[in-house]
Design an enzyme around this catalytic site. Structure first.
Site, short mmCIF file in Angstrom:
data_model
loop_
_atom_site.label_atom_id
_atom_site.label_comp_id
_atom_site.label_asym_id
_atom_site.label_seq_id
_atom_site.Cartn_x
_atom_site.Cartn_y
_atom_site.Cartn_z
N HIS A 191 -44.51 13.20 -11.54
CA HIS A 191 -44.78 12.05 -12.42
C HIS A 191 -45.87 11.12 -11.90
O HIS A 191 -45.74 9.89 -11.95
CB HIS A 191 -43.50 11.25 -12.66
CG HIS A 191 -42.47 11.98 -13.48
ND1 HIS A 191 -42.79 12.93 -14.40
CD2 HIS A 191 -41.10 11.87 -13.50
CE1 HIS A 191 -41.67 13.38 -14.98
NE2 HIS A 191 -40.64 12.77 -14.45
N HIS A 211 -41.24 8.58 -21.01
CA HIS A 211 -40.01 9.01 -20.34
C HIS A 211 -38.82 8.17 -20.81
O HIS A 211 -37.90 7.90 -20.03
CB HIS A 211 -40.18 8.92 -18.82
CG HIS A 211 -39.27 9.79 -18.03
ND1 HIS A 211 -37.92 9.57 -17.94
CD2 HIS A 211 -39.52 10.91 -17.31
CE1 HIS A 211 -37.38 10.50 -17.17
NE2 HIS A 211 -38.33 11.33 -16.78
N GLU A 264 -39.28 14.46 -23.32
CA GLU A 264 -40.63 14.19 -22.82
C GLU A 264 -41.60 15.22 -23.39
O GLU A 264 -41.70 16.34 -22.89
CB GLU A 264 -40.63 14.26 -21.29
CG GLU A 264 -39.58 13.37 -20.64
CD GLU A 264 -39.19 13.86 -19.24
OE1 GLU A 264 -40.08 14.05 -18.40
OE2 GLU A 264 -38.00 14.07 -19.00
#
Ligand code: GAL
Length: 346
Positions: A107, A177, A311
């Site tokens: 991420h 997210h 996502e």
């Protein structure tokens, strides 16, 4: 539609944070922060007409900073999901990245896009957040100018438009997210939620939680969500891939191209349905398998399986898997993806 801004405290370093509310004429609304371009709330009507805030989040900037590991509501970048070994090669040149989930990169690294203050402007009905990520940030090549535009329509469609352009070849994979609990953000376990996904394959996980490279067929497995299935039926299926992810934590290879309907999440108790459409090739579904017990907005109890993140993104580790759709962005080329969350009720 109205967009209103109000001061929302400050980060631990003392930087003021602004909260924007995008409100429909009937009172339904979403709230977005300039800190991390975070989606902080989404209040939509249930089947009785009562508003329920269905998006997990916190009440203060400091909580987002302290508990950032869960990426609640975050706009994830520069590259969402895992990059194996925290490295990739671009045209023969190696690029080592921050290994924030050793040995992998997750991420966007130690300090991803969700931990920066974004610039903001309101343009008609849209909230436009922008951020320039310098070359070398978390190891990535190229300075990346990024724009995340949020709109919310009178019929409760939250649309996120993601754009970027880089001054050198780089890797980009932006997503939201947000965790959803369609019974309300403090509504407990989401096991009774049903989920359908328009996909016939998913990216199988290796022991390091990065894809093996195999696109596995969903047929005859808990990953076959072509017809809606309760999330708990998947968790309880005892499939080796479910054990590997601790639940669903997998990327489905979506069918079709362009902006198309990809997934439908529904809560029988509230009657609320979320329909996700996207231009992205993949959809990572994460049933909060590792989310620690924590206190969220209004003292709500959050934790394992009490929300589900949908996502829409490029495939995990795509930069190291030439057979996956490319996440490489060439210098000067426009990056443009759309994610729309439409809320309805029965
Ligand atoms: C998800 C990822 C999970 C976990 C989570 C953050 O997107 O697939 O494995 O890392 O983010 O806690």
């Amino acid at each position: 539609m109205s967009v209103t801004a109000r001061p929302w405290g400050a980060t631990r370093e003392g930087t003021p944070v602004t909260l924007f509310r995008l409100e429909a004429p009937d009172g339904a609304y979403v709230q977005v922060l300039d800190y991390g371009a975070i989606l902080q709330a989404a209040a939509v009507p249930d089947r009785t007409g009562r508003l329920r805030d269905v998006c997990l989040g916190f009440d203060t900037p400091a909580e987002y900073q302290e508990k950032h590991d869960g990426y609640l509501g975050a706009l994830v970048g520069r590259c969402a999901n895992r990059i194996r070994g925290a490295r990739f090669q671009l045209d023969g040149r190696p690029w080592p990245l921050a290994a924030n989930q050793p040995p992998n990169h997750l991420h966007g690294g130690v300090r991803g896009f969700d931990q920066y203050l974004w610039d903001h402007r309101v343009q008609d009905d849209a909230l436009v957040l922008t951020r320039r990520s310098p070359a070398g940030e978390e190891g990535y090549p190229g300075a990346l100018q990024t724009e995340a535009q949020y709109t919310f329509t009178p019929d409760h469609v939250l649309r996120l438009t993601l754009r970027a352009v880089s001054d050198a070849d780089t890797v980009v994979n932006l997503t939201s997210h947000a965790y959803w609990n369609l019974n309300g953000h403090g509504g407990g376990d989401v096991g009774e939620h049903t989920l359908s996904i328009d996909a016939i394959a998913y990216t199988e996980l290796a022991a390091d939680n990065c894809p093996t490279g195999t696109l596995a067929s969903v047929v005859g497995t808990p990953f076959d969500l072509r017809i809606p299935r309760a999330l708990s039926a998947g968790w309880d299926a005892g499939h080796p891939q479910i054990r590997q992810g601790g639940g669903y934590d997998h990327n489905w290879a979506l069918r079709g191209r362009g902006l198309r309907e990809a997934a439908v999440l529904h809560a029988p108790e509230s009657g609320i349905t979320l329909t996700l459409s996207t231009t992205q090739p993949g959809l990572q579904v994460y049933t909060a398998n590792f989310l620690p017990e924590m206190t969220g907005k209004g003292r709500a109890a959050y934790g394992r399986r009490r929300g589900v993140a949908l996502e829409a993104q490029g495939f995990p580790n795509a930069v190291n898997q030439p057979e996956f759709p490319s996440t490489v962005l060439r210098a000067g080329e426009p990056y443009h993806q759309e994610i729309a969350f439409a809320f309805t009720h029965d």
